[in-house]
Design an enzyme around this catalytic site. Structure first.
Site, short mmCIF file in Angstrom:
data_model
loop_
_atom_site.label_atom_id
_atom_site.label_comp_id
_atom_site.label_asym_id
_atom_site.label_seq_id
_atom_site.Cartn_x
_atom_site.Cartn_y
_atom_site.Cartn_z
N LYS A 30 47.32 -5.97 58.92
CA LYS A 30 45.91 -5.57 59.02
C LYS A 30 44.97 -6.77 58.97
O LYS A 30 43.84 -6.71 59.47
CB LYS A 30 45.58 -4.57 57.93
CG LYS A 30 46.31 -3.26 58.14
CD LYS A 30 45.97 -2.22 57.10
CE LYS A 30 46.65 -0.90 57.41
NZ LYS A 30 48.11 -0.92 57.18
C1 LIG Z 1 48.95 -0.04 57.92
C2 LIG Z 1 50.38 -0.42 58.01
C3 LIG Z 1 51.24 0.19 58.95
C4 LIG Z 1 50.80 1.31 59.86
O1 LIG Z 1 49.91 0.86 60.88
P1 LIG Z 1 49.02 1.90 61.69
O2 LIG Z 1 48.11 1.07 62.49
O3 LIG Z 1 48.29 2.71 60.64
O4 LIG Z 1 49.92 2.75 62.50
C5 LIG Z 1 52.57 -0.24 59.02
N1 LIG Z 1 53.02 -1.20 58.18
C6 LIG Z 1 52.23 -1.80 57.27
C7 LIG Z 1 52.80 -2.84 56.37
C8 LIG Z 1 50.88 -1.45 57.16
O5 LIG Z 1 50.10 -2.04 56.24
#
Ligand SMILES: *Cc1c(COP(=O)(O)O)cnc(C)c1O
Length: 469
Positions: free
Chosen positions: A113
């Site tokens: 993120k």
């Molecule tokens: C947020 C997250 C996801 C999922 O991603 P999306 O964009 O919500 O599908 C997968 N793995 C990790 C480590 C995350 O922080």
């Protein structure tokens, strides 16, 4: 480029006007009226670009009302070796011939993120300054999102962050990542309750329109368009890193929850990147896998959501899925709106047997799910065969990715977090602790800055009122 709501009830607006917004006023999500298309010459020009150059080339198509010089400065300040640990930003690891890991988790919070949120922090500061506005970001987190948002907005001008987290329910590492931040604009609120209590309080705050307007309350959740746009970039870097020529097909395996990461892959493909398959991996919370297997999209009740060892994918509904469904129904807001009305009333809709569901094949999406036992097996296998330690979310992606692997098509698996964040599961799988990345060795020993409060919206609102920007 103008952005319209998936539900057709909002005036199309340029990028800067939707940047600070969450939902469109009609309850839908903003999308560009059409995706920019890159011809062969456009793709050829991109091969060989650095991450920051590529990010500018792609984002300037989506943020075409930001003066190019300003956008370039913001992008160059975001995608640096200092912040992401290497010139590559998203380094590629070869596991074996045709199987790769794309490192998306080398930013300050060690989760993917950061790639979008670090840019968003800079864009927010820029836009707030330009329009002489202030913003109070209020959010709830069970771990990853909160720390990514705090690391993106710490020290930024004209914005305060109020982050609610469940008291005593995160790992010591996750709690320390947030609570050790000493910046004056970051307010950690540990709520005596569970994550759902935190989320209910945030909902109560954003549902109080007078309070929301008076204190300019905003969010940085995964439906924010700029986050999606920033994520499009690494599908291109991943593609160029594993191919020699711009006609070669590549498949991507993506651990998915709110569908923001893999939806960015859909955008890249729609722009003309030769993506073969977009492989959706879920954990035991398989809302998305159910849809791609059967055509039925059914949201889960809070009680039905399982707490798993890949917690960032523990979702009841998948917020960005509406954007993909909009494309499936031929970008017709009336049909989309009818489906979402049904979803609100019945908790589900079913596209099985329709032309819309038959259209899924043309978008390259396939799916699968992964369990706790699968995660442990995959973590062990990747460690034993390649000497690479992966986190539980990445393991879900690899497990499902391998089920859809095709001879002669490179498979790029997205690494969405570092194993250091999930030591307990790593110990269970490998009988040893994950190594700590440099700078995180004594994280839990740092002084913490957090207020513990009851699960009471009124008290928390008063707290926000006292400290608002
Ligand atoms: C947020 C997250 C996801 C999922 O991603 P999306 O964009 O919500 O599908 C997968 N793995 C990790 C480590 C995350 O922080």
């Amino acid at each position: 480029m103008l952005y319209a709501s998936t539900r057709g009830g909002a005036k199309p607006q340029p990028f800067t006007d939707i940047l600070l917004e969450g939902l469109a006023p009609d309850g839908g999500l903003f999308l560009p009226q059409e995706f920019p298309r890159l011809g062969a010459a456009g793709l050829a020009a991109m091969r060989g670009m650095s991450y920051a150059q590529l990010a500018f080339a792609i984002l300037s198509k989506f943020a075409d009302d930001v003066p190019p010089g300003d956008l370039k400065r913001l992008v160059d300040a975001t995608y640096t070796k200092e912040i992401f640990g290497s010139e590559d930003i998203t380094p590629l690891k070869k596991l074996e011939q045709g199987l790769y890991l794309l490192g998306l988790a080398n930013g300050p919070s060690l989760a993917f993120k950061d790639i979008a949120l670090q840019l968003l922090g800079n864009l927010f500061e820029y836009a707030l300054e330009k329009h002489a506005r202030r913003l109070n970001v209020v959010g709830a987190t069970s771990g990853d999102t909160g720390s990514s948002a705090e690391y993106a907005l710490r020290g930024k001008k004209n914005v305060q962050v109020f982050m609610l987290s469940p008291y005593g329910r995160m790992s010591a590492f996750q709690a320390a990542q947030m609570y050790s931040l000493q910046d004056a604009n970051i307010f950690n609120i540990a709520v005596r309750g569970v994550f759902d209590d935190c989320q209910d309080i945030v909902k109560a705050i954003s549902g109080d329109f007078a309070f929301k307007a008076r204190h300019r309350i905003g969010a940085v959740n995964s439906i924010n368009w700029a986050r999606v746009a920033a994520q499009v970039v690494y599908y291109f870097t991943g593609y160029f890193a594993v191919t020699k020529s711009n006609g070669d097909p590549v498949s991507f395996a993506v651990p998915s929850g709110n569908f923001g990461n893999i939806y960015a892959g859909h955008v890249a493909r729609s722009m003309g990147l030769p993506v073969r398959k977009l492989i959706v991996a879920t954990n035991e919370n398989d809302v998305l896998d159910e849809f791609f297997r059967t055509g039925r999209y059914r949201v889960r009740g809070a009680a039905e959501v399982k707490a798993t060892s890949s917690p960032s994918m523990d979702i009841s509904k998948s917020s960005n899925f509406e954007r993909y469904a909009y494309d499936l129904v031929g970008r017709d807001p009336k049909i989309l709106k009818a489906l979402w009305t049904l979803l609100e009333r019945e908790g589900a809709f079913d596209l099985a047997g329709t032309e819309y569901f038959r259209g899924v094949a043309g978008t390259g999406f396939v799916s699968g799910s992964s369990t706790h036992a699968d995660r442990l097996t995959t973590i062990r296998r990747v460690w034993k065969d390649y000497g690479v330690m992966i986190d539980p979310h990445t393991a879900d992606g690899i497990k499902v990715g391998l089920e859809h692997r095709e001879q002669g098509v490179p498979l790029v698996c997205m690494e969405t977090a570092q194993p250091a964040k999930f030591a307990e599961t790593i110990r269970e799988a490998l009988g040893r602790d994950p190594a700590r990345p440099a700078g995180f060795e004594d994280l839990e020993k740092l002084p913490q800055r957090v207020e513990v409060m009851g699960a009471d919206a009124a008290t928390i609102k008063r707290h926000i009122e006292r400290h608002a920007a």
